[in-house]
Design an enzyme around this catalytic site. Structure first.
Site, PDB file in Angstrom:
ATOM      1  N   HIS A 156       0.859  -1.188   0.000  1.00 62.68           N
ATOM      2  CA  HIS A 156       0.000   0.000   0.000  1.00 62.68           C
ATOM      3  C   HIS A 156       0.887   1.227   0.000  1.00 62.68           C
ATOM      4  O   HIS A 156       1.945   1.229   0.625  1.00 62.68           O
ATOM      5  CB  HIS A 156      -0.894   0.010   1.252  1.00 62.68           C
ATOM      6  CG  HIS A 156      -2.073   0.907   1.119  1.00 62.68           C
ATOM      7  ND1 HIS A 156      -2.005   2.259   1.347  1.00 62.68           N
ATOM      8  CD2 HIS A 156      -3.346   0.637   0.753  1.00 62.68           C
ATOM      9  CE1 HIS A 156      -3.198   2.782   1.134  1.00 62.68           C
ATOM     10  NE2 HIS A 156      -4.029   1.840   0.768  1.00 62.68           N
TER      11      HIS A 156
ATOM     12  N   ASP B 103      -7.879  -5.390   0.170  1.00 65.63           N
ATOM     13  CA  ASP B 103      -8.375  -6.321  -0.850  1.00 65.63           C
ATOM     14  C   ASP B 103      -8.019  -7.770  -0.575  1.00 65.63           C
ATOM     15  O   ASP B 103      -8.511  -8.655  -1.279  1.00 65.63           O
ATOM     16  CB  ASP B 103      -7.816  -5.913  -2.229  1.00 65.63           C
ATOM     17  CG  ASP B 103      -8.469  -4.652  -2.756  1.00 65.63           C
ATOM     18  OD1 ASP B 103      -9.656  -4.463  -2.468  1.00 65.63           O
ATOM     19  OD2 ASP B 103      -7.795  -3.865  -3.425  1.00 65.63           O
TER      20      ASP B 103
HETATM   21  N1  ACO Z   1       4.138  -7.522  -3.975  1.00 58.00           N
HETATM   22  C1  ACO Z   1       5.492  -7.494  -4.000  1.00 58.00           C
HETATM   23  N2  ACO Z   1       6.213  -6.367  -3.859  1.00 58.00           N
HETATM   24  C2  ACO Z   1       5.540  -5.237  -3.679  1.00 58.00           C
HETATM   25  C3  ACO Z   1       4.140  -5.198  -3.613  1.00 58.00           C
HETATM   26  C4  ACO Z   1       3.433  -6.399  -3.773  1.00 58.00           C
HETATM   27  N3  ACO Z   1       2.107  -6.433  -3.753  1.00 58.00           N
HETATM   28  N4  ACO Z   1       3.737  -3.917  -3.436  1.00 58.00           N
HETATM   29  C5  ACO Z   1       4.849  -3.192  -3.367  1.00 58.00           C
HETATM   30  N5  ACO Z   1       5.930  -3.977  -3.512  1.00 58.00           N
HETATM   31  C6  ACO Z   1       7.342  -3.534  -3.506  1.00 58.00           C
HETATM   32  C7  ACO Z   1       7.736  -3.019  -4.887  1.00 58.00           C
HETATM   33  O1  ACO Z   1       8.245  -4.038  -5.709  1.00 58.00           O
HETATM   34  C8  ACO Z   1       8.760  -1.963  -4.542  1.00 58.00           C
HETATM   35  O2  ACO Z   1       9.970  -2.624  -4.241  1.00 58.00           O
HETATM   36  P1  ACO Z   1      11.386  -1.964  -4.666  1.00 58.00           P
HETATM   37  O3  ACO Z   1      11.454  -0.679  -3.891  1.00 58.00           O
HETATM   38  O4  ACO Z   1      12.391  -2.966  -4.244  1.00 58.00           O
HETATM   39  O5  ACO Z   1      11.305  -1.753  -6.150  1.00 58.00           O
HETATM   40  C9  ACO Z   1       8.238  -1.370  -3.243  1.00 58.00           C
HETATM   41  O6  ACO Z   1       7.467  -2.405  -2.626  1.00 58.00           O
HETATM   42  C10 ACO Z   1       7.364  -0.144  -3.451  1.00 58.00           C
HETATM   43  O7  ACO Z   1       6.349  -0.522  -4.401  1.00 58.00           O
HETATM   44  P2  ACO Z   1       5.617   0.495  -5.367  1.00 58.00           P
HETATM   45  O8  ACO Z   1       4.977  -0.262  -6.467  1.00 58.00           O
HETATM   46  O9  ACO Z   1       6.570   1.598  -5.721  1.00 58.00           O
HETATM   47  O10 ACO Z   1       4.523   1.053  -4.387  1.00 58.00           O
HETATM   48  P3  ACO Z   1       3.320   2.002  -4.781  1.00 58.00           P
HETATM   49  O11 ACO Z   1       3.048   2.789  -3.562  1.00 58.00           O
HETATM   50  O12 ACO Z   1       3.587   2.736  -6.038  1.00 58.00           O
HETATM   51  O13 ACO Z   1       2.140   0.985  -5.087  1.00 58.00           O
HETATM   52  C11 ACO Z   1       0.388  -0.546  -4.736  1.00 58.00           C
HETATM   53  C12 ACO Z   1       1.180   0.617  -4.150  1.00 58.00           C
HETATM   54  C13 ACO Z   1      -0.104  -0.166  -6.155  1.00 58.00           C
HETATM   55  C14 ACO Z   1      -0.815  -0.800  -3.880  1.00 58.00           C
HETATM   56  C15 ACO Z   1       1.299  -1.782  -4.798  1.00 58.00           C
HETATM   57  O14 ACO Z   1       1.643  -2.170  -3.492  1.00 58.00           O
HETATM   58  C16 ACO Z   1       0.647  -2.944  -5.545  1.00 58.00           C
HETATM   59  O15 ACO Z   1       0.692  -2.981  -6.780  1.00 58.00           O
HETATM   60  N6  ACO Z   1       0.013  -3.916  -4.805  1.00 58.00           N
HETATM   61  C17 ACO Z   1      -0.656  -5.030  -5.440  1.00 58.00           C
HETATM   62  C18 ACO Z   1      -2.011  -4.600  -5.988  1.00 58.00           C
HETATM   63  C19 ACO Z   1      -3.002  -4.343  -4.857  1.00 58.00           C
HETATM   64  O16 ACO Z   1      -3.181  -5.146  -3.963  1.00 58.00           O
HETATM   65  N7  ACO Z   1      -3.688  -3.190  -4.970  1.00 58.00           N
HETATM   66  C20 ACO Z   1      -4.711  -2.804  -4.004  1.00 58.00           C
HETATM   67  C21 ACO Z   1      -4.204  -1.679  -3.128  1.00 58.00           C
HETATM   68  S1  ACO Z   1      -5.424  -1.208  -1.941  1.00 58.00           S
HETATM   69  C22 ACO Z   1      -6.567  -0.352  -2.836  1.00 58.00           C
HETATM   70  O17 ACO Z   1      -6.273   0.297  -3.805  1.00 58.00           O
HETATM   71  C23 ACO Z   1      -7.925  -0.452  -2.467  1.00 58.00           C
END
Ligand code: ACO
Length: 392
Positions: free
Chosen positions: A261, A315
């Site tokens: 998140h 989620d």
């Molecule tokens: N699985 C594995 N690694 C993850 C995940 C994940 N679900 N989420 C974040 N990370 C890691 C990234 O790979 C990144 O690692 P790095 O710094 O080594 O490259 C770091 O954590 C930061 O991730 P970002 O993608 O830059 O985080 P951002 O804040 O942009 O994205 C998001 C947040 C979109 C929710 C992301 O965590 C994700 O895609 N999660 C999976 C989809 C999901 O469950 N979405 C629902 C969110 S809740 C909602 O919207 C209601």
């Protein structure tokens, strides 16, 4: 104004001032208008919480009764909306159907009087009342059936489950569904709410505002993740496969759905409540086949990615609750939209109070002053690439 640092995804950049909700992502705190999500889940109802979000304070007994009455009265859809829905392909995603229906309401209630409190109230009531009916009607129609008419003797949550499954839900199931709606009602400036606010800032009608937010919620990185979680658990198939699945995701740098998140760096407080709701349902109606896989995955992710702040978000467990309530997987995100309509409307109203159109800036990275070349003198992109290959 000299601020010009570019932050992808606007991370950490305030885009508004708001008194609607508060999140502390380090400590796992979520409050609506100052009330903790735990207390609202325990004592409030979705409609009472919606009132709180939109009008800023908890309603009196009479105010709540009037609000509930108005919503009951407006649940039905105009036959033209139903006829329009009959033309939608059954194979279409219900979020696309919902977006079209929400926008279509603007055709029927097109008077735009954003400075008139009666217009605002009517729009709030219509959207909260009709969106669940639209979601349930699409479900019925794609199965080739007539929509089930709303029942005035059922409350908001029970009526939705009734319209969806054609039978009155168990009271525990209805109460748990109502809590799910409360948990999903609002969450500060997430992507869909921001989209709603940008649209609202142009002073368009509220149906366009909600339609725009529905489109944004649909994506798998936002509300669409609840559907993806179930597909992922299905793909993992058994507890034994959890580690291998996780290894693969980490190696390919792919996201594990339902985890991570932008704001929370601990387990999302809503995920904690949803997990306990799932367990209550399993106790009464039997355990979901994917639950043990989900718990094992949560544990494995915590061990491997906990230091990066990757924990279950809202989620992750919601889909397991919805499955037990008889909600089909591709309706999980529309159900999220039913709930989040309250938050979108609260932000719409707040935006109108002190509106200034959103018009951010950009950092231009393209070329400048390029002379126009007649078409017969231009190489195609393929030719240019070929030339680069030949000349090294
Ligand atoms: N699985 C594995 N690694 C993850 C995940 C994940 N679900 N989420 C974040 N990370 C890691 C990234 O790979 C990144 O690692 P790095 O710094 O080594 O490259 C770091 O954590 C930061 O991730 P970002 O993608 O830059 O985080 P951002 O804040 O942009 O994205 C998001 C947040 C979109 C929710 C992301 O965590 C994700 O895609 N999660 C999976 C989809 C999901 O469950 N979405 C629902 C969110 S809740 C909602 O919207 C209601």
């Amino acid at each position: 104004m000299t601020f010009c640092e570019y932050r992808p995804g606007l991370e950490g950049i305030p885009v508004t001032q708001s008194s609607i909700s508060f999140v502390d992502g380090q400590r796992g705190i979520l409050e609506y208008r100052g009330y903790s999500i735990e207390e609202l889940a325990q004592y409030s109802t979705f409609l009472e919480t919606s009132y709180l979000l939109i009008w800023g304070s908890l309603p009196s007994k009479d105010e709540l009764a009037e609000f509930e009455h108005e919503i009951r009265y407006h649940r039905r859809l105009k036959y033209r909306i139903r006829d329009m829905m009959k033309c939608f392909p059954e194979s279409g995603h219900p979020m696309d159907a919902l977006q079209a229906c929400a926008a279509a309401l603007g055709l029927f209630y097109s008077r735009r009087a954003l400075d008139n409190p009666v217009y605002i109230r009517d729009a709030v009531v219509r959207l909260l009342a009709k969106i669940p009916t639209m979601v349930a009607a699409f479900q019925m129609m794609r199965k080739g059936n007539d929509p089930v008419q709303p029942r005035d003797d059922l409350n908001y949550a029970a009526n939705f489950l009734y319209m969806l499954n054609e039978r009155e839900p168990d009271p525990l199931a209805a109460r748990i569904f109502d809590i799910c709606l409360t948990l999903h009602a609002e969450h500060t400036i997430n992507a869909s709410t921001f989209s709603a606010m940008v649209t609202a800032s142009t002073l368009t009608d509220p149906y366009g505002v909600v339609a725009s937010a529905v489109g944004t919620l649909a994506g798998p990185l936002h509300g669409g993740a609840n559907e993806e979680v179930i597909l992922m658990l299905e793909e993992i198939g058994s507890i034994e496969n959890v580690e291998a699945y996780l290894d693969d995701c980490i190696q390919k740098k792919s996201k594990i759905m339902g985890f991570g998140h932008r704001v929370y760096k601990v387990k999302d407080p809503r995920a904690i409540i949803l997990q306990s709701l799932a367990e209550q349902l399993f106790e009464k109606f039997g355990k979901d086949e994917y639950y043990d896989i989900a718990v094992a995955l949560e544990h494995a992710v915590e061990v491997r990615l906990g230091t990066k702040g990757i924990y279950p978000n809202v989620d992750f467990y919601s889909g397991l609750v919805y499955r037990k309530l008889g909600i089909p997987t591709d309706l999980f995100t529309p159900v999220f939209a039913i709930a989040r309509t309250a938050g979108w409307l609260a932000h719409w109203k707040e935006q109108l109070n002190e509106n200034r159109i959103f018009r951010p800036t950009q950092i231009y990275t393209g070329s400048r002053g390029t002379p126009y070349e007649p078409i017969e003198k231009r190489d195609s992109v393929e030719d240019q690439e070929l030339m680069e290959l030949v000349t090294g």
